[in-house]
Design a protein around this motif. Structure first.
Motif, PDB file in Angstrom:
ATOM      1  N   GLY A  44      29.115  21.200 -25.980  1.00  0.00           N
ATOM      2  CA  GLY A  44      29.267  22.153 -27.075  1.00  0.00           C
ATOM      3  C   GLY A  44      30.340  21.779 -28.071  1.00  0.00           C
ATOM      4  O   GLY A  44      31.004  22.659 -28.639  1.00  0.00           O
ATOM      5  N   VAL A  45      30.529  20.475 -28.283  1.00  0.00           N
ATOM      6  CA  VAL A  45      31.522  19.998 -29.246  1.00  0.00           C
ATOM      7  C   VAL A  45      30.840  19.021 -30.194  1.00  0.00           C
ATOM      8  O   VAL A  45      29.788  18.457 -29.882  1.00  0.00           O
ATOM      9  N   PRO A  46      31.416  18.775 -31.375  1.00  0.00           N
ATOM     10  CA  PRO A  46      30.846  17.762 -32.268  1.00  0.00           C
ATOM     11  C   PRO A  46      31.104  16.364 -31.718  1.00  0.00           C
ATOM     12  O   PRO A  46      32.055  16.141 -30.955  1.00  0.00           O
ATOM     13  N   VAL A  47      30.260  15.426 -32.107  1.00  0.00           N
ATOM     14  CA  VAL A  47      30.447  14.029 -31.682  1.00  0.00           C
ATOM     15  C   VAL A  47      31.821  13.528 -32.089  1.00  0.00           C
ATOM     16  O   VAL A  47      32.474  12.744 -31.377  1.00  0.00           O
ATOM     17  N   SER A  48      32.311  14.001 -33.227  1.00  0.00           N
ATOM     18  CA  SER A  48      33.618  13.561 -33.720  1.00  0.00           C
ATOM     19  C   SER A  48      34.761  13.954 -32.790  1.00  0.00           C
ATOM     20  O   SER A  48      35.863  13.410 -32.880  1.00  0.00           O
ATOM     21  N   ALA A  49      34.494  14.904 -31.876  1.00  0.00           N
ATOM     22  CA  ALA A  49      35.542  15.306 -30.933  1.00  0.00           C
ATOM     23  C   ALA A  49      35.744  14.270 -29.829  1.00  0.00           C
ATOM     24  O   ALA A  49      36.766  14.290 -29.133  1.00  0.00           O
ATOM     25  N   LEU A  50      34.781  13.398 -29.652  1.00  0.00           N
ATOM     26  CA  LEU A  50      34.901  12.345 -28.630  1.00  0.00           C
ATOM     27  C   LEU A  50      35.697  11.174 -29.217  1.00  0.00           C
ATOM     28  O   LEU A  50      35.631  10.917 -30.423  1.00  0.00           O
ATOM     29  N   PRO A  51      36.461  10.452 -28.422  1.00  0.00           N
ATOM     30  CA  PRO A  51      37.270   9.331 -28.938  1.00  0.00           C
ATOM     31  C   PRO A  51      36.402   8.324 -29.690  1.00  0.00           C
ATOM     32  O   PRO A  51      35.466   7.745 -29.106  1.00  0.00           O
ATOM     33  N   ASN A  52      36.674   8.177 -30.985  1.00  0.00           N
ATOM     34  CA  ASN A  52      35.901   7.276 -31.843  1.00  0.00           C
ATOM     35  C   ASN A  52      34.418   7.612 -31.860  1.00  0.00           C
ATOM     36  O   ASN A  52      33.583   6.761 -32.172  1.00  0.00           O
ATOM     37  N   GLY A  53      34.058   8.828 -31.480  1.00  0.00           N
ATOM     38  CA  GLY A  53      32.664   9.230 -31.458  1.00  0.00           C
ATOM     39  C   GLY A  53      31.858   8.509 -30.395  1.00  0.00           C
ATOM     40  O   GLY A  53      30.640   8.364 -30.512  1.00  0.00           O
ATOM     41  N   GLU A  54      32.544   8.100 -29.337  1.00  0.00           N
ATOM     42  CA  GLU A  54      31.890   7.310 -28.284  1.00  0.00           C
ATOM     43  C   GLU A  54      31.864   8.068 -26.964  1.00  0.00           C
ATOM     44  O   GLU A  54      32.765   8.844 -26.653  1.00  0.00           O
ATOM     45  N   TYR A  55      30.801   7.780 -26.159  1.00  0.00           N
ATOM     46  CA  TYR A  55      30.778   8.257 -24.778  1.00  0.00           C
ATOM     47  C   TYR A  55      30.578   7.045 -23.875  1.00  0.00           C
ATOM     48  O   TYR A  55      31.356   6.100 -23.932  1.00  0.00           O
ATOM     49  N   ALA A  56      29.520   6.984 -23.079  1.00  0.00           N
ATOM     50  CA  ALA A  56      29.388   5.967 -22.032  1.00  0.00           C
ATOM     51  C   ALA A  56      28.310   4.934 -22.364  1.00  0.00           C
ATOM     52  O   ALA A  56      27.267   5.269 -22.911  1.00  0.00           O
ATOM     53  N   ALA A  57      28.591   3.700 -21.993  1.00  0.00           N
ATOM     54  CA  ALA A  57      27.567   2.656 -22.041  1.00  0.00           C
ATOM     55  C   ALA A  57      26.781   2.698 -20.736  1.00  0.00           C
ATOM     56  O   ALA A  57      27.362   2.764 -19.646  1.00  0.00           O
ATOM     57  N   VAL A  58      25.453   2.685 -20.861  1.00  0.00           N
ATOM     58  CA  VAL A  58      24.564   2.777 -19.693  1.00  0.00           C
ATOM     59  C   VAL A  58      23.372   1.852 -19.926  1.00  0.00           C
ATOM     60  O   VAL A  58      22.964   1.624 -21.066  1.00  0.00           O
ATOM     61  N   GLU A  59      22.821   1.331 -18.839  1.00  0.00           N
ATOM     62  CA  GLU A  59      21.590   0.541 -18.935  1.00  0.00           C
ATOM     63  C   GLU A  59      20.503   1.201 -18.093  1.00  0.00           C
ATOM     64  O   GLU A  59      20.770   1.639 -16.980  1.00  0.00           O
ATOM     65  N   ARG A  60      19.313   1.239 -18.640  1.00  0.00           N
ATOM     66  CA  ARG A  60      18.144   1.665 -17.873  1.00  0.00           C
ATOM     67  C   ARG A  60      17.321   0.417 -17.593  1.00  0.00           C
ATOM     68  O   ARG A  60      17.009  -0.353 -18.511  1.00  0.00           O
ATOM     69  N   VAL A  61      16.954   0.223 -16.320  1.00  0.00           N
ATOM     70  CA  VAL A  61      16.272  -1.010 -15.946  1.00  0.00           C
ATOM     71  C   VAL A  61      14.949  -0.717 -15.256  1.00  0.00           C
ATOM     72  O   VAL A  61      14.800   0.278 -14.546  1.00  0.00           O
ATOM     73  N   GLU A  62      14.003  -1.593 -15.490  1.00  0.00           N
ATOM     74  CA  GLU A  62      12.729  -1.571 -14.780  1.00  0.00           C
ATOM     75  C   GLU A  62      12.581  -2.940 -14.124  1.00  0.00           C
ATOM     76  O   GLU A  62      12.279  -3.929 -14.780  1.00  0.00           O
ATOM     77  N   ILE A  63      12.861  -2.986 -12.829  1.00  0.00           N
ATOM     78  CA  ILE A  63      12.887  -4.255 -12.116  1.00  0.00           C
ATOM     79  C   ILE A  63      12.236  -4.100 -10.748  1.00  0.00           C
ATOM     80  O   ILE A  63      12.069  -2.989 -10.243  1.00  0.00           O
TER      81      ILE A  63
END
Length: 262
Positions: A44-63
């Motif tokens: 419930g916050v704007p993206v700008s409230a996150l540090p540098n507008g960033e959250y988590a890096a994630v990968e989705r894989v099909e292997i």
């Protein structure tokens, strides 16, 4: 005592010729900015409230469990194993049943890079190489095979390169107490394209997957898609290759590492 760690695993990477087309892995990369709106909305916050507008890096894989450097369980080869050791054999172990004691041991390297693509290694070849390097096998040592395929990982011809280990050569190792082996080729066996050609020329269907099928007689595991084996000495090192614990799986991915005590 100082140690050197040598990575003998390939990267799990999409977009290269690491497997046949129908078996290639797929990886979707979600970076810090792509994931930010969902988290911001949840909180419930704007993206700008996150540090540098960033959250988590994630990968989705099909292997599959056979993409990348992996350890095959006896179950991959056949439904039963140890037919030579137990009357009628016994159900083949899945990857979560493979003894961890197999996966961290002194190791020896067989250098078969000079062998032509599609050649099926025989017991005499193994004996000759062990004699050349002056090594006598001991039970539970890990035997890795350096083939011409190792230098071609990700290239168009990778799955067709290198020699393979025949049933007789595999059993020769197993009879001496070896239970875990590995190759830098796509398969422990000779490339399928060469086996198919031999069968078309009149060969018997028993040629198909003959090295793998040795596990019907004596259960064992092998590593496939190893890498950088040319950086290893012939012996005097250890290999660590604990598999990911995939429930009832036929294989598990591993970050295989060689350790040299200096």
């Amino acid at each position: 005592m100082p140690r050197r760690f040598i990575d003998i695993s390939v990267p799990l990477k999409a977009g290269i010729k690491s497997d046949p087309p129908e078996m290639l892995p797929k990886i979707d990369y979600i970076d810090h900015h792509m994931s930010a709106p969902r988290m911001a909305g949840y909180m419930g916050v704007p993206v700008s409230a996150l540090p540098n507008g960033e959250y988590a890096a994630v990968e989705r894989v099909e292997i599959s469990t056979h993409n990348g450097t992996h350890l095959d369980a006896p179950y991959h080869y056949f439904s039963r194993m140890n037919e030579r050791l137990v009357p009628g054999g016994e159900p083949s172990w899945r990857i979560d049943e493979v003894p961890l004691e197999w996966c961290f041991n002194p190791a020896v390297k067989l250098d078969f890079r000079h062998m032509e693509d599609g050649y099926v290694v025989q017991p005499g070849d193994v004996e000759a190489e062990l004699k050349r390097i002056g090594h006598e096998l001991r039970p539970l040592e890990i035997v890795v095979v350096n083939t011409a395929a190792g230098a071609r990982y990700g290239e168009d011809d990778y799955i067709d390169r290198g020699c393979g280990m025949g049933k007789a050569a595999t059993l020769w190792l197993l009879e001496r107490g070896i239970r875990l082996v590995g190759t830098d080729a796509w398969s422990w066996d000779a490339p399928f394209s060469h086996t198919r050609r031999k069968i078309a020329e009149g060969g018997d269907a028993s040629l198909i997957w003959e090295g793998h099928r040795a596990g019907r007689e004596i259960g064992y595991s092998h590593l496939e898609k190893l890498h950088n084996l040319e950086a290893l000495p012939s012996d005097g090192f250890q290999v660590v290759c604990f598999p990911v614990k995939v429930h009832r799986g036929s294989a598990g991915w591993t970050r295989a590492v060689a350790i040299i005590e200096d």
